[in-house]
Design a protein around this motif. Structure first.
Motif, mmCIF file in Angstrom:
data_model
loop_
_atom_site.group_PDB
_atom_site.id
_atom_site.type_symbol
_atom_site.label_atom_id
_atom_site.label_comp_id
_atom_site.label_asym_id
_atom_site.label_seq_id
_atom_site.Cartn_x
_atom_site.Cartn_y
_atom_site.Cartn_z
ATOM 1 N N VAL A 179 -12.377 7.495 -43.470
ATOM 2 C CA VAL A 179 -11.158 7.186 -43.568
ATOM 3 C C VAL A 179 -9.854 6.359 -42.945
ATOM 4 O O VAL A 179 -10.202 6.523 -41.725
ATOM 5 N N ASN A 180 -9.628 6.055 -44.079
ATOM 6 C CA ASN A 180 -9.307 4.064 -43.007
ATOM 7 C C ASN A 180 -9.579 2.966 -42.462
ATOM 8 O O ASN A 180 -8.807 2.272 -41.073
ATOM 9 N N GLY A 181 -11.407 3.234 -42.595
ATOM 10 C CA GLY A 181 -11.989 2.363 -41.511
ATOM 11 C C GLY A 181 -11.643 1.243 -41.886
ATOM 12 O O GLY A 181 -12.790 0.245 -41.528
ATOM 13 N N THR A 182 -10.486 0.496 -41.762
ATOM 14 C CA THR A 182 -10.262 -0.860 -42.187
ATOM 15 C C THR A 182 -10.322 -1.431 -40.590
ATOM 16 O O THR A 182 -10.721 -3.142 -40.060
ATOM 17 N N GLY A 183 -9.974 -1.197 -39.724
ATOM 18 C CA GLY A 183 -10.775 -1.491 -38.236
ATOM 19 C C GLY A 183 -9.546 -2.098 -37.277
ATOM 20 O O GLY A 183 -8.788 -2.197 -36.657
ATOM 21 N N LEU A 184 -8.113 -1.951 -37.905
ATOM 22 C CA LEU A 184 -6.605 -2.145 -38.075
ATOM 23 C C LEU A 184 -5.854 -1.527 -37.376
ATOM 24 O O LEU A 184 -5.257 -1.716 -36.211
ATOM 25 N N ALA A 185 -6.310 -0.134 -37.675
ATOM 26 C CA ALA A 185 -5.731 0.686 -36.547
ATOM 27 C C ALA A 185 -6.614 0.514 -35.152
ATOM 28 O O ALA A 185 -6.217 0.534 -34.300
ATOM 29 N N LEU A 186 -7.842 -0.048 -35.013
ATOM 30 C CA LEU A 186 -8.900 0.170 -33.742
ATOM 31 C C LEU A 186 -8.375 -1.089 -32.903
ATOM 32 O O LEU A 186 -8.504 -1.149 -32.013
ATOM 33 N N PHE A 187 -7.910 -1.888 -33.401
ATOM 34 C CA PHE A 187 -8.152 -3.566 -32.902
ATOM 35 C C PHE A 187 -6.581 -4.222 -33.103
ATOM 36 O O PHE A 187 -6.361 -5.111 -34.587
ATOM 37 N N LYS A 188 -5.587 -3.755 -32.397
ATOM 38 C CA LYS A 188 -4.077 -4.722 -32.689
ATOM 39 C C LYS A 188 -4.324 -5.866 -32.925
ATOM 40 O O LYS A 188 -3.626 -6.357 -33.165
ATOM 41 N N ALA A 189 -5.503 -6.700 -32.406
ATOM 42 C CA ALA A 189 -5.844 -8.092 -32.776
ATOM 43 C C ALA A 189 -5.582 -8.430 -33.755
ATOM 44 O O ALA A 189 -5.822 -9.232 -34.323
ATOM 45 N N ALA A 190 -6.983 -7.683 -34.125
ATOM 46 C CA ALA A 190 -6.833 -7.491 -36.220
ATOM 47 C C ALA A 190 -5.320 -7.395 -36.924
ATOM 48 O O ALA A 190 -5.153 -8.088 -38.174
ATOM 49 N N GLN A 191 -4.700 -7.213 -36.512
ATOM 50 C CA GLN A 191 -2.985 -6.618 -37.150
ATOM 51 C C GLN A 191 -2.298 -8.057 -36.825
ATOM 52 O O GLN A 191 -1.431 -8.597 -37.732
#
Length: 459
Positions: A179-191
């Motif tokens: 659920v929510n597997g965008t990687g955004l929360a995982l990798f702040k650089a993506a944000q």
């Protein structure tokens, strides 16, 4: 069911941060933002992860961070899911330690509700990229942060140097649904990359974007820091895949010791904290961003959390005001940045000089808005920006991966700068807590959104 969930929460040794601010939220303002912020999020024609199953024997992993009152948020959401799906059996950390999974019929539906650290030693990845716990296939996980734990444990590859921060392709190879597997929360650089890509669409909304860089090793972290120090910027350091403010650090452009040595000490402390918290000392790739100074409340910097929640009935995303988080002690000289003066995360270790007054305020309260120097119009703008950021992120990930990517809820943390501009600084996904800071009438929105997302991932 409810008793088992909340016994698990108590077994986790959670400690309430402080009395909820929910009762002080404005119902009228909250409802206005919720209704006016809606942005359609059509479901894609593609299916979700291939690990889902409509037959008996479904295993749902519902992990949570140990030692935080946020576990109650997860328990509330899990309780709502189980009310709609009573054929699932709950297995908690207590049962996991006593071999409950091994004794369970493979055809039985299971919700494994336990801390991340309790389940991690039992996880493995099959040759066809399906997550298992004690060799039992896991069909869905109610938090995207499980990938960070798998990567730190060496069970799944970290992003390779030079990875595209618009997308983390490792996640879509996992057959277990996230659920929510965008990687955004995982990798702040993506944000940070998302904030920059959305700069044009947000240009008329009074938004300031912090600059962001990635350091894949210590040498790059030192070089990037020195470049920003030379421009007069302070620097924020965020280790890969950490949560709840773990090892987040700050440095100003000048200080009582040479900046290179100060950066080295920050990186040493970051490695030690990561090792103590997660068992491994490797914090790389580190996300660095320029420090943005916020307006103050009682002399303390603060950030504003706006939740973004899926509305399954309307196939839309909506915003719900959360809390204003305050640093532990008043902001001092800009050259002496530190976690106690800059970090607003309520889960951060207490500082010996912390101000003994509330660290959390209701965002929609008129008195709080007045202190921040903004009104309902600006708060509604925050909601629209938060929804826009998450909508674009989820849509882009669905297009890139060709996967359904069920979304439940997340948040965007903002600063109000000293000049009154908006600065998005962080996005959190389904691992975000503090649901109970929102107005009580909107509390079930999180559980309903998670239930729908899990149903999408599982069936």
């Amino acid at each position: 069911m409810r008793e088992a969930l909340f016994r698990a929460a108590q077994h986790s040794s959670w400690v309430a941060n402080e009395e909820s601010v929910a009762q002080r939220q404005s119902e009228r303002t909250t409802r206005q933002i919720y209704e006016r912020s809606a942005l359609p999020l059509p479901k894609p024609a593609t299916q979700g992860w291939t690990g889902g199953s409509a037959s008996p024997g479904v295993t749902l992993l519902w992990p949570y961070p140990r030692g935080s009152s946020d576990v109650i948020d997860r328990a509330n959401c899990a309780d709502l899911f189980l009310r709609a799906h009573p054929r699932f059996r709950i297995v908690t950390e207590y049962g996991l330690d006593r071999g409950a999974l091994a004794e369970t019929d493979p055809a039985e539906n299971i919700v494994l509700f336990c801390p991340f650290d309790a389940v991690l030693p039992r996880l493995s990845i099959t040759a066809d990229s399906l997550l298992t716990v004690d060799d039992r296939p896991v069909h869905a996980v109610a938090s995207e942060m499980i990938m960070g734990y798998l990567m730190r444990a060496g069970l799944w590859p970290k992003p390779a140097r030079g990875a595209d921060f618009a997308h983390l392709p490792a996640i879509d190879r996992l057959r277990t649904g996230l659920v929510n597997g965008t990687g955004l929360a995982l990798f702040k650089a993506a944000q940070m990359a998302l904030f920059q890509r959305r700069r044009d669409s947000l240009s008329g909304l009074g938004v300031t974007m912090p600059e962001g860089r990635v350091a894949w090793d210590r040498a790059e972290a030192v070089a990037a820091s020195e470049a920003w120090f030379a421009q007069g910027h302070g620097v924020v350091y965020r280790p890969f895949a950490s949560s709840r403010g773990t090892a987040v650090s700050f440095l100003g452009p000048r200080g009582s010791q040479p900046r290179r040595r100060a950066v080295e000490e920050v990186l040493d402390a970051m490695e030690a904290t990561m090792a103590d918290t997660y068992g491994r000392a490797d914090p790389y790739p580190i996300t660095l961003s320029t420090f943005v100074e916020s307006r103050k409340i009682d002399g303390r910097v603060c950030d504003l959390r706006m939740f973004v929640v899926a509305d399954p009935q309307a196939s839309a995303l909506r915003a719900i005001p959360g809390a204003v988080g305050l640093a532990q002690i008043p902001f001092g000289e800009r050259d002496e940045l530190g976690t106690a003066t800059c970090l607003t995360n309520l889960n951060a270790p207490p500082d010996a000089e912390a101000v003994p007054i509330p660290r959390e305020l209701p965002l929609s309260d008129p008195d709080v808005l007045a202190v921040l120097g903004i009104g309902e119009k600006e708060l509604e703008l925050l909601g629209r920006v938060a929804v826009l950021l998450w909508s674009r992120a989820v849509t882009a990930e669905r297009v890139t991966t060709g996967m359904a990517l069920p979304f439940a809820y997340g948040s965007v943390d903002f600063l109000i700068t000293e000049t009154g501009r908006i600065a998005p600084i962080e996005m959190n996904g389904a691992n975000v807590g503090s649901h109970t800071s929102v107005h009580p009438l909107f509390l079930d929105s999180f559980g309903l959104a998670m239930r729908s997302a899990l149903e999408e991932a599982l069936w």
